[in-house]
Write an enzyme that holds these catalytic residues in place. Structure first.
Site, PDB file in Angstrom:
ATOM      1  N   ASP A 149      -5.933   4.880  -5.384  1.00 37.67           N
ATOM      2  CA  ASP A 149      -6.471   5.672  -4.613  1.00 37.67           C
ATOM      3  C   ASP A 149      -7.188   7.339  -4.754  1.00 37.67           C
ATOM      4  O   ASP A 149      -6.659   7.583  -5.878  1.00 37.67           O
ATOM      5  CB  ASP A 149      -6.213   5.996  -2.779  1.00 37.67           C
ATOM      6  CG  ASP A 149      -7.084   5.462  -1.702  1.00 37.67           C
ATOM      7  OD1 ASP A 149      -7.844   6.294  -1.868  1.00 37.67           O
ATOM      8  OD2 ASP A 149      -6.017   4.915  -0.549  1.00 37.67           O
ATOM      9  N   MET A 150      -8.201   7.562  -4.008  1.00 38.75           N
ATOM     10  CA  MET A 150      -8.092   9.141  -4.406  1.00 38.75           C
ATOM     11  C   MET A 150      -8.636   9.932  -2.857  1.00 38.75           C
ATOM     12  O   MET A 150      -9.469   9.641  -2.411  1.00 38.75           O
ATOM     13  CB  MET A 150      -8.913   9.505  -5.280  1.00 38.75           C
ATOM     14  CG  MET A 150      -9.414  11.196  -6.232  1.00 38.75           C
ATOM     15  SD  MET A 150     -11.636  11.050  -5.807  1.00 38.75           S
ATOM     16  CE  MET A 150     -10.914  13.163  -6.238  1.00 38.75           C
ATOM     17  N   ASN A 151      -8.011  10.599  -2.056  1.00 38.66           N
ATOM     18  CA  ASN A 151      -7.601  11.110  -0.419  1.00 38.66           C
ATOM     19  C   ASN A 151      -8.635  11.980  -0.355  1.00 38.66           C
ATOM     20  O   ASN A 151      -7.978  12.634   0.937  1.00 38.66           O
ATOM     21  CB  ASN A 151      -6.502  10.248  -0.056  1.00 38.66           C
ATOM     22  CG  ASN A 151      -6.941   8.600   0.546  1.00 38.66           C
ATOM     23  OD1 ASN A 151      -8.068   8.202   0.720  1.00 38.66           O
ATOM     24  ND2 ASN A 151      -5.552   8.090   0.239  1.00 38.66           N
ATOM     25  N   ASP A 179     -12.961   2.529   4.488  1.00 34.64           N
ATOM     26  CA  ASP A 179     -11.607   2.276   5.236  1.00 34.64           C
ATOM     27  C   ASP A 179     -12.263   1.947   6.953  1.00 34.64           C
ATOM     28  O   ASP A 179     -11.256   2.039   7.395  1.00 34.64           O
ATOM     29  CB  ASP A 179     -10.662   4.245   5.843  1.00 34.64           C
ATOM     30  CG  ASP A 179     -10.735   4.439   4.997  1.00 34.64           C
ATOM     31  OD1 ASP A 179      -9.346   3.315   3.753  1.00 34.64           O
ATOM     32  OD2 ASP A 179      -9.661   5.012   4.641  1.00 34.64           O
ATOM     33  N   ASP A 234       0.857  -1.542  -0.047  1.00 34.49           N
ATOM     34  CA  ASP A 234      -0.345  -0.113   0.126  1.00 34.49           C
ATOM     35  C   ASP A 234       1.115   1.205  -0.016  1.00 34.49           C
ATOM     36  O   ASP A 234       2.296   1.408  -0.250  1.00 34.49           O
ATOM     37  CB  ASP A 234      -0.924  -0.349   1.367  1.00 34.49           C
ATOM     38  CG  ASP A 234      -2.059   0.860   1.342  1.00 34.49           C
ATOM     39  OD1 ASP A 234      -2.321   1.599   1.158  1.00 34.49           O
ATOM     40  OD2 ASP A 234      -2.858   0.139   0.482  1.00 34.49           O
ATOM     41  N   LYS A 262      -4.375  -0.526  -6.694  1.00 37.76           N
ATOM     42  CA  LYS A 262      -5.464   0.014  -6.298  1.00 37.76           C
ATOM     43  C   LYS A 262      -5.142   1.860  -6.269  1.00 37.76           C
ATOM     44  O   LYS A 262      -4.672   1.864  -5.851  1.00 37.76           O
ATOM     45  CB  LYS A 262      -4.910   0.063  -4.272  1.00 37.76           C
ATOM     46  CG  LYS A 262      -5.748   0.985  -2.898  1.00 37.76           C
ATOM     47  CD  LYS A 262      -5.676   0.766  -2.090  1.00 37.76           C
ATOM     48  CE  LYS A 262      -6.428   0.481  -1.182  1.00 37.76           C
ATOM     49  NZ  LYS A 262      -6.124   0.589   0.218  1.00 37.76           N
ATOM     50  N   ARG A 312      -4.949  16.111   3.927  1.00 38.13           N
ATOM     51  CA  ARG A 312      -4.121  15.513   4.497  1.00 38.13           C
ATOM     52  C   ARG A 312      -2.973  15.526   3.780  1.00 38.13           C
ATOM     53  O   ARG A 312      -2.346  14.940   2.555  1.00 38.13           O
ATOM     54  CB  ARG A 312      -4.767  14.149   3.840  1.00 38.13           C
ATOM     55  CG  ARG A 312      -3.984  12.771   4.295  1.00 38.13           C
ATOM     56  CD  ARG A 312      -4.592  11.589   3.600  1.00 38.13           C
ATOM     57  NE  ARG A 312      -4.377  10.315   4.634  1.00 38.13           N
ATOM     58  CZ  ARG A 312      -3.403   9.358   3.696  1.00 38.13           C
ATOM     59  NH1 ARG A 312      -3.198   9.118   3.044  1.00 38.13           N
ATOM     60  NH2 ARG A 312      -2.886   8.508   4.784  1.00 38.13           N
TER      61      ARG A 312
HETATM   62  C1  GLA Z   1      -7.001   5.061   2.303  1.00 36.50           C
HETATM   63  C2  GLA Z   1      -6.923   4.094   1.881  1.00 36.50           C
HETATM   64  C3  GLA Z   1      -6.473   2.987   2.607  1.00 36.50           C
HETATM   65  C4  GLA Z   1      -5.003   3.322   2.064  1.00 36.50           C
HETATM   66  C5  GLA Z   1      -4.617   4.752   2.716  1.00 36.50           C
HETATM   67  C6  GLA Z   1      -3.042   4.923   2.288  1.00 36.50           C
HETATM   68  O1  GLA Z   1      -7.141   6.285   3.216  1.00 36.50           O
HETATM   69  O2  GLA Z   1      -8.741   4.004   1.869  1.00 36.50           O
HETATM   70  O3  GLA Z   1      -7.166   2.183   2.289  1.00 36.50           O
HETATM   71  O4  GLA Z   1      -4.834   3.301   1.023  1.00 36.50           O
HETATM   72  O5  GLA Z   1      -5.365   6.089   1.955  1.00 36.50           O
HETATM   73  O6  GLA Z   1      -2.665   5.939   2.686  1.00 36.50           O
END
Ligand code: GLA
Length: 692
Positions: free
Chosen positions: A448-450, A517, A336, A446, A413
């Protein structure tokens, strides 16, 4: 014939449903019928006319118009609103012609004065009992036209009284909470203004008259295939009609349609069933699975290191985890966040997609080879759309982020959003990730977009800057689609801090979704059940982590994850021999049942939304094999648990349930049910097998 024309208009028939529409005498395109398929063509009613007229209420208020444009004295929610170059903001559509094929209908219109052409597209998914609708608009003139609202469809359940609206709402760590409320008089607006589908609402809906349940009753349901700002307008009009409009959100939206250009909306899907909410979900599940990039593939059991290590990843640490994972039967090892340059915490590194030279002195290849030697495939986490201000990319291209020049760039973040509306940004990302996938044997990504958007500016936009909302999403699709086409063997997961980007359009690119999450199993029961309203278990990645360790039995945590695509996310190095043995046992068991879970029909037997004792069942399409899960969270003792009444069995066939005495008919298991004496925080899984 699935689409029939009669002298009244068109009848769209799927396997079990029909949808009829027509141009009425006054020239409006109106809906005539939506519900069960009827035996004869002349069973379908004629198009409604707007009888009666008052200075305060014209036809626009009274008719179930298929695609109302804002024009004249029309005060209900329109699907279309534009401004012509001379400032006129009124669109009068005139029907031109229809083009009919076996499973598509195109209805062409133009404005009576301006060179604006509109086409309504209908596509029938006959065996899936779904209708897909989208719209395209072409500017055939010499001056630009500003589009201010272009929804994909308006859907009209029959005008019979009040309706309940079921929809999914939530937030980060608490996604997909099912709401089922009577629609109030007026307009109920559900939407995303976050640049992405969002954790907060999902564009799925179901309407019923209050009598539907999981197994029975009429339900009109649908969703929108779009991963950006969207809006759902559920309106109960002053005349007691209900309609649901769905499309790209018109909030802060504008699109300059230049001469010769065409704008096409995303697709909206809808269906009808009299099999209750369960059948509505299974219809969508089948459709989604049939259109996934790798829909016929069973997903591997993965291990993901995020919750175990956070950003503290290294070649040695990951290799240690991989060894344990492989010994348990895990098939795919995913590194990850934290693997790339300068990524010690969340405040640096996003944008610089090369392996960190300290953590991985020889690059990723030694770890990948090690993982493969253990018999697993290798996967990786990326977050292409983001950049930390502390990154080489941002230092080189501070102008690449979404921003207003006169405003602070709000970080969330510690990150900013790259402007994927820009083709140079898209091209850069394609080059970066193409190289990553080309140079490494990566089988799973994976994506992602946080964070969500702020200061939605596009400085130096070559066009109307508010096109950002749509062009960004198109940019995501282009980058993702290009990478997917170049690396067709890769399985992709859509993640946005959990379930922030779950919709039918992203599932054209992604094979599965990281649902939340929140990996605590008892909370997860409700989240996963909400997700199942629209999405099949095949796309629901679910990890067993250390959340709840010490309180919730490991077996319970496994059973919750095994009702989707099982994965592991705990710190395996700290798991005891007993825990590892339990894990290995359930992983082996899951391999036996995963085809039923991932590809079968899903039945919500007892809801985790409603209670502390819940159950979920999956049956293969032949009705030969199934699996039932039951979970008791907390109920005071003494208590009497309800029987679990199975579904989807052949009534007069015989079935055995592994671990339960007695062979019984399908009808007996469905009517009388199965009694499982579970204690608090106890769960069970049983396979179902047909004997004759
Ligand atoms: C998000 C994802 C998590 C993980 C983090 C990594 O929160 O949902 O599963 O991958 O980012 O920063």
């Amino acid at each position: 014939m699935t689409i029939m024309s009669d002298d009244q208009g068109w009848i769209l028939q799927t396997a079990h449903t029909a949808y009829a529409l027509a141009i009425n005498e006054a020239g409006y395109l109106v809906q005539r019928y939506w519900g069960a398929r009827l035996p004869h063509q002349d069973d379908y009613p004629p198009p409604p006319e707007a009888d009666g007229w008052a200075s305060f209420n014209g036809p626009g208020q009274l008719l179930p118009e298929e695609y109302p444009a804002y024009a004249g004295p029309k005060y209900v929610e329109p699907c279309l609103k534009v401004t012509f170059a001379d400032g006129v903001r009124d669109t009068v559509l005139q029907f031109e012609r229809a083009e009919v094929s076996e499973d598509t209908l195109e209805l062409h219109f133009h404005d009576v004065h301006y060179p604006l052409h509109l086409t309504l597209h209908y596509r029938l998914h006959t065996t899936d009992d779904l209708i897909e609708r989208s719209v395209s608009l072409t500017n055939a003139g010499a001056t630009p036209i500003t589009l201010e609202r272009v929804l994909s469809a308006q859907w009209h359940p029959p005008q019979r009284g009040k309706y309940r609206l079921s929809h999914l709402a939530g937030r980060w760590l608490d996604e997909f909470r099912l709401h089922r409320d009577w629609l109030p008089h007026g307009v109920t607006r559900l939407e995303s203004r976050r640049l992405t589908t969002s954790h907060h609402h999902n564009p799925w809906f179901a309407l019923d008259d209050g009598r539907a349940n999981e197994d029975d009753g009429e339900v009109w349901f649908g969703t929108l295939a779009w991963s950006g700002n969207w809006v759902l307008l559920a309106e109960e009009t002053d005349f007691g009609a209900t309609r649901v409009s769905l499309g790209i959100n018109d909030w802060d939206f504008a699109w300059l349609l230049e001469p010769g250009e065409t704008f096409t909306t995303p697709s909206a899907y809808a269906g009808w069933t009299d099999g209750g909410f369960g059948a509505a979900s299974r219809t969508l599940h089948d459709y989604v699975r049939a259109h996934l990039p790798h829909g016929d593939q069973l997903h591997a059991i993965l291990y993901n290191s995020w919750e175990a290590t956070l950003f503290d990843v290294s070649e040695a640490g990951q290799a240690q985890l991989a060894e344990v994972a492989a010994s348990l039967g895990v098939e795919l090892f995913v590194v990850d966040d934290g693997w790339f340059k300068s990524r010690l915490w969340d405040n640096a590194g996003l944008g610089d997609w090369t392996p960190d030279p300290v953590k991985f002195p020889h690059g990723l290849t030694p770890l990948i080879e090690g993982v493969k030697a253990l018999g697993m495939e290798f996967g990786i986490w990326i977050e292409p759309e983001m950049v930390n201000p502390d990154s080489d990319l941002y230092r080189a291209h501070p102008d690449w982020v979404i921003n207003f020049p006169t405003r602070a760039r709000t970080t969330a973040r510690s990150q900013l959003i790259l402007n994927l509306a820009r083709t140079d940004v898209q091209d850069y990302l394609i080059t970066q990730f193409d190289a990553l996938l080309r140079d490494h044997d990566i089988r799973f990504v994976k994506w992602d977009m946080n964070r969500n958007i702020s200061e939605p500016g596009w400085p130096a936009a070559p066009r109307e800057p508010r096109e950002l909302w749509v062009r960004y999403v198109q940019g995501v699709y282009r980058v993702w689609g290009t990478l997917r086409a170049r690396h067709p063997h890769v399985i992709w997961q859509s993640c946005s801090g959990g379930g922030g980007r779950a919709d039918l359009a992203i599932l054209r690119h992604a094979d599965q979704i990281w649902v939340s999450d929140n990996t605590e199993a008892t909370a997860r029961l409700r989240i996963q059940e909400g997700f199942s309203q629209c999405f099949p278990a095949q796309v629901m990645e679910a990890w067993v982590t250390d959340a709840g360790r010490g309180q919730v039995p490991l077996e319970f945590r496994f059973h919750v994850s095994m009702s989707g695509v099982l994965g592991l996310g705990g710190n395996l190095l700290q798991w005891s021999d007993d825990e590892r043995a339990t894990a290995a046992r359930w992983i082996a068991y899951y391999k036996q049942i995963r085809a039923i879970v991932q590809l079968g029909d899903q039945y919500r037997l007892l809801s985790a939304h409603d209670g502390q004792f819940s159950a979920m069942q999956y049956m293969d399409k032949e009705r030969n094999h199934g699996v039932v899960f039951a979970y008791r969270v907390w109920l005071p003792d003494p208590t009497i648990l309800p029987p679990i009444r199975l579904r989807g069995l052949i009534p007069d066939a015989h079935y055995e349930i592994q671990g339960i005495d007695g062979e019984r008919s399908g009808l007996a298991w469905m009517r009388d049910g199965l009694r499982l004496p579970l204690a608090n925080l106890e769960s069970a899984v049983h396979t179902i097998r047909r004997l004759d």
